[in-house]
Write a protein that holds these residues in place. Sequence first.
Motif, PDB file in Angstrom:
ATOM      1  N   THR A 139      10.330   5.954 -10.052  1.00 50.31           N
ATOM      2  CA  THR A 139       9.925   4.773 -10.560  1.00 50.31           C
ATOM      3  C   THR A 139       9.463   4.008  -9.664  1.00 50.31           C
ATOM      4  O   THR A 139       9.676   3.602  -8.486  1.00 50.31           O
ATOM      5  N   THR A 140       8.188   3.091  -9.819  1.00 48.52           N
ATOM      6  CA  THR A 140       7.305   2.254  -8.928  1.00 48.52           C
ATOM      7  C   THR A 140       7.037   1.178  -9.669  1.00 48.52           C
ATOM      8  O   THR A 140       6.922   1.164 -10.899  1.00 48.52           O
ATOM      9  N   GLU A 141       7.050   0.017  -9.035  1.00 46.48           N
ATOM     10  CA  GLU A 141       6.597  -1.095  -9.724  1.00 46.48           C
ATOM     11  C   GLU A 141       4.992  -1.260  -9.735  1.00 46.48           C
ATOM     12  O   GLU A 141       4.346  -0.519  -8.824  1.00 46.48           O
ATOM     13  N   PRO A 142       4.453  -1.703 -10.600  1.00 45.17           N
ATOM     14  CA  PRO A 142       2.950  -1.931 -11.159  1.00 45.17           C
ATOM     15  C   PRO A 142       2.514  -2.750  -9.862  1.00 45.17           C
ATOM     16  O   PRO A 142       2.802  -3.821  -9.507  1.00 45.17           O
ATOM     17  N   LEU A 143       1.046  -2.387  -9.474  1.00 40.09           N
ATOM     18  CA  LEU A 143       0.656  -3.136  -8.252  1.00 40.09           C
ATOM     19  C   LEU A 143      -0.200  -4.531  -8.966  1.00 40.09           C
ATOM     20  O   LEU A 143      -1.448  -4.273  -8.994  1.00 40.09           O
ATOM     21  N   THR A 144       0.364  -5.568  -8.783  1.00 41.43           N
ATOM     22  CA  THR A 144      -0.195  -6.955  -9.785  1.00 41.43           C
ATOM     23  C   THR A 144      -0.678  -7.663  -8.563  1.00 41.43           C
ATOM     24  O   THR A 144      -0.544  -7.425  -7.362  1.00 41.43           O
ATOM     25  N   TRP A 145      -1.863  -8.495  -8.631  1.00 40.72           N
ATOM     26  CA  TRP A 145      -2.558  -9.181  -7.846  1.00 40.72           C
ATOM     27  C   TRP A 145      -1.619 -10.085  -7.058  1.00 40.72           C
ATOM     28  O   TRP A 145      -1.850 -10.434  -6.023  1.00 40.72           O
ATOM     29  N   LYS A 146      -0.550 -10.825  -7.967  1.00 41.53           N
ATOM     30  CA  LYS A 146       0.628 -11.703  -6.932  1.00 41.53           C
ATOM     31  C   LYS A 146       1.200 -10.816  -6.035  1.00 41.53           C
ATOM     32  O   LYS A 146       1.493 -11.469  -5.064  1.00 41.53           O
ATOM     33  N   LEU A 147       1.429  -9.510  -6.349  1.00 43.79           N
ATOM     34  CA  LEU A 147       2.343  -8.686  -5.387  1.00 43.79           C
ATOM     35  C   LEU A 147       1.430  -8.383  -4.249  1.00 43.79           C
ATOM     36  O   LEU A 147       1.943  -8.538  -3.147  1.00 43.79           O
ATOM     37  N   ILE A 148       0.212  -8.057  -4.509  1.00 42.75           N
ATOM     38  CA  ILE A 148      -0.675  -7.927  -3.509  1.00 42.75           C
ATOM     39  C   ILE A 148      -1.024  -8.896  -2.627  1.00 42.75           C
ATOM     40  O   ILE A 148      -0.941  -8.824  -1.405  1.00 42.75           O
ATOM     41  N   VAL A 158       1.446  10.815  -8.422  1.00 46.74           N
ATOM     42  CA  VAL A 158       1.871  12.110  -9.311  1.00 46.74           C
ATOM     43  C   VAL A 158       3.334  11.975  -9.901  1.00 46.74           C
ATOM     44  O   VAL A 158       3.586  12.136 -11.104  1.00 46.74           O
ATOM     45  N   LEU A 159       4.227  11.541  -8.770  1.00 46.05           N
ATOM     46  CA  LEU A 159       5.830  11.736  -9.304  1.00 46.05           C
ATOM     47  C   LEU A 159       5.682  10.569 -10.336  1.00 46.05           C
ATOM     48  O   LEU A 159       6.653  10.861 -11.089  1.00 46.05           O
ATOM     49  N   SER A 160       5.267   9.471  -9.982  1.00 47.11           N
ATOM     50  CA  SER A 160       5.571   8.341 -10.918  1.00 47.11           C
ATOM     51  C   SER A 160       4.974   8.540 -12.461  1.00 47.11           C
ATOM     52  O   SER A 160       5.565   8.138 -13.326  1.00 47.11           O
ATOM     53  N   PHE A 161       3.894   9.464 -12.299  1.00 42.09           N
ATOM     54  CA  PHE A 161       3.297   9.528 -13.702  1.00 42.09           C
ATOM     55  C   PHE A 161       4.145  10.515 -14.584  1.00 42.09           C
ATOM     56  O   PHE A 161       4.471  10.332 -15.664  1.00 42.09           O
ATOM     57  N   PHE A 162       4.843  11.499 -13.814  1.00 45.01           N
ATOM     58  CA  PHE A 162       5.731  12.576 -14.610  1.00 45.01           C
ATOM     59  C   PHE A 162       7.109  11.896 -14.663  1.00 45.01           C
ATOM     60  O   PHE A 162       7.822  12.711 -15.282  1.00 45.01           O
ATOM     61  N   GLY A 163       7.412  10.646 -14.362  1.00 43.59           N
ATOM     62  CA  GLY A 163       8.726   9.910 -14.513  1.00 43.59           C
ATOM     63  C   GLY A 163       9.676  10.377 -13.458  1.00 43.59           C
ATOM     64  O   GLY A 163      10.851  10.438 -13.855  1.00 43.59           O
ATOM     65  N   LEU A 164       9.243  11.087 -12.495  1.00 46.16           N
ATOM     66  CA  LEU A 164      10.437  11.636 -11.624  1.00 46.16           C
ATOM     67  C   LEU A 164      11.066  10.400 -10.570  1.00 46.16           C
ATOM     68  O   LEU A 164      12.047  10.679  -9.950  1.00 46.16           O
ATOM     69  N   VAL A 187      -0.384   8.324  -1.399  1.00 50.45           N
ATOM     70  CA  VAL A 187      -0.555   7.423  -2.432  1.00 50.45           C
ATOM     71  C   VAL A 187      -0.672   8.717  -3.720  1.00 50.45           C
ATOM     72  O   VAL A 187      -0.167   8.473  -4.693  1.00 50.45           O
ATOM     73  N   ILE A 188      -1.384   9.855  -3.233  1.00 47.10           N
ATOM     74  CA  ILE A 188      -1.413  10.509  -4.438  1.00 47.10           C
ATOM     75  C   ILE A 188      -0.299  11.085  -4.719  1.00 47.10           C
ATOM     76  O   ILE A 188       0.071  11.349  -6.019  1.00 47.10           O
ATOM     77  N   GLU A 233      12.070   1.587  -2.715  1.00 44.92           N
ATOM     78  CA  GLU A 233      11.393   2.541  -1.250  1.00 44.92           C
ATOM     79  C   GLU A 233       9.962   3.013  -1.798  1.00 44.92           C
ATOM     80  O   GLU A 233       9.083   2.973  -1.074  1.00 44.92           O
ATOM     81  N   PHE A 234      10.139   3.790  -3.027  1.00 47.10           N
ATOM     82  CA  PHE A 234       8.758   4.395  -3.474  1.00 47.10           C
ATOM     83  C   PHE A 234       7.687   3.270  -3.821  1.00 47.10           C
ATOM     84  O   PHE A 234       6.485   3.584  -3.461  1.00 47.10           O
ATOM     85  N   SER A 235       8.051   2.098  -4.399  1.00 52.20           N
ATOM     86  CA  SER A 235       7.157   1.044  -4.514  1.00 52.20           C
ATOM     87  C   SER A 235       6.555   0.546  -3.236  1.00 52.20           C
ATOM     88  O   SER A 235       5.342   0.294  -3.178  1.00 52.20           O
ATOM     89  N   MET A 236       7.167   0.341  -2.150  1.00 57.65           N
ATOM     90  CA  MET A 236       6.837   0.111  -0.955  1.00 57.65           C
ATOM     91  C   MET A 236       5.930   0.961  -0.048  1.00 57.65           C
ATOM     92  O   MET A 236       4.852   0.700   0.319  1.00 57.65           O
ATOM     93  N   VAL A 237       6.356   2.309  -0.525  1.00 58.64           N
ATOM     94  CA  VAL A 237       5.394   3.366   0.086  1.00 58.64           C
ATOM     95  C   VAL A 237       4.244   3.139  -0.609  1.00 58.64           C
ATOM     96  O   VAL A 237       2.898   3.290   0.151  1.00 58.64           O
ATOM     97  N   LEU A 238       4.110   3.152  -1.879  1.00 57.64           N
ATOM     98  CA  LEU A 238       2.818   3.097  -2.647  1.00 57.64           C
ATOM     99  C   LEU A 238       1.906   1.888  -2.391  1.00 57.64           C
ATOM    100  O   LEU A 238       0.805   1.905  -2.091  1.00 57.64           O
TER     101      LEU A 238
END
Length: 402
Positions: free
Chosen positions: A155-164, A147-153, A142-143, A281-286
Motif C-alpha cells: 500500500t502506498t499513499e497517492p502523491l498529492t500536490w500538498k504532500l509533494i 507495479v507492486l502497489s498496482f497489484f495490491g501487494l 519507482v517502477i 516505508e513504501f510511500s516514502m520510497v516512492l
Amino acid sequence: MGCISLYGPSLDSPDPVLERNLMEDTRTVIRGGERSLNLHETNGVLDQVSSPLRREVLNRSVFSMKPLGSEETDLEGAKLEKDREKSVRSNRVVRIHNQALLSGFAYCISSCSMILVNKFVLSSYDFNAGISLMIYQNLVSVIVVTVLSFFGLITTEPLTWKLIKVWLPVNVIFVGMLVTSMFSLKYINVAMVTVLKNVTNVITAVGEMYLFNKHHDNRVWAALFLMIISAISGGITDLSFNGIGYTWQIINCFLTASYSLTLRRVMDTAKQVTKSGNLNEFSMVLLNNTLSLPLGVILMFVFNEVDYLSKTPLLRLPTFWLVMTLSGFLGLAISFSSMWFLHQTGATTYSLVGSLNKIPLSVAGIVLFHVPTSLENSASIFFGLVAGVFFAKAKMRERSQS
C-alpha cells in the motif's frame, strides 16, 4: 541508491507488532480453553439439575457409573494436550528465529552488495556519470514499487500536490546526499568511505543537541571522539588519498546528517496531509525516488553528463545495463530488507548488526578492488569500525536508560 534507511523514526523497544501478535495468540488459546470449559459445563449432567439435593444424588450416581480407567484417560489426555501446546509454542519460536536470521542475512547482503556494485560501476567500468546512475536506480525503484502497489501487494499513499510541496525540501537534500555519495565512491576506496561516514554520526549528534535539545551521555561522546580520530588517522595513512573524493565525502556527511534531522521535522507534517494520516516505508520510497527524477535530470545538464552519455561506448554493452539494473534492485532491496529485519527483531539488533556489517564490507572492498594499504591504514580502518560498534552499543544503553 545510498545505503540509508528512508523511514526516519527509530524504535526504542522490541517490535511492538510482533509482541502484539504473540499476545493475541496467547489470548486466543486462553479464550479457547474457557469456551471448551463452558461448553463442557453446559452439556454436562450437573447443569441439568437445579436443586442441591438432586445434584448430590446425580454426583454420586455419575461417580458410581464412571469407569475405573477414566481418571487415567483424563490424565493422559491432559498430558497429550500439554505436549501439543509445548510443540506449538516451540514451532512458533523456531519460525520467529528463522525469520530473524533470514531477514538479517538479506539486509546484510543487500546493503554490502549495493555499495560494492556501485563501486564496480563507477571505478571498474570507469563510468563518469554518477548522477545518471542514480537516476536509473531510482527509476527502477519507482517502477517496481508502482507495479507492486498496482497489484495490491503493498500500500502506498497517492502523491498529492500538498504532500509533494511538504516533502520537496527534504527530497532536495536526499538527491544531494545520493549524488555526493556517488562522486565520493568513485575516488575513495570502500573501506575509507565506510570509516568517513562515521563523521555523519558526529554531525547528527551535534544537530540533535542544538535543534532538539537532546543530550547524550559520556559513552556516546567518547565513541564519537574515537570516530573522529579514526577518520583523521585513516585519511593521513591512506595510500590512495584523493582530495576530490574526500571533499565530496565530507559534503556527503553534512547532507546525510541534514537529511536525518530534517526528516524528523517533515514526517509529522507530511502525515497530516496524507489521506490515511500515515506515511509508510513504501510511500516514502516512492515519494523520494519519484521526486528525485526531475531534479536528477536538471543536475545531469548542470554537470554536463548528457554529452558524456552520448559518446561513451558503455551504454552499448548489455552486461553494463545488467549491472546497472542489478544496482537498482539492490537499492530497493535495502529498503525492503531493512524494514523486514526491523519487524523481526527491533532497533537494538538492527543498529548493532548494521555496525558489524561494515567490517566484512570493508574487507571485501579492499580485497575485490585490490586497494593498496599499509599496516597503519588498516589499523585506522579497524579502529574506526570498532568505534562504530562501540557507538551502537552506547546508543543502546542510552535508549534503555531514557
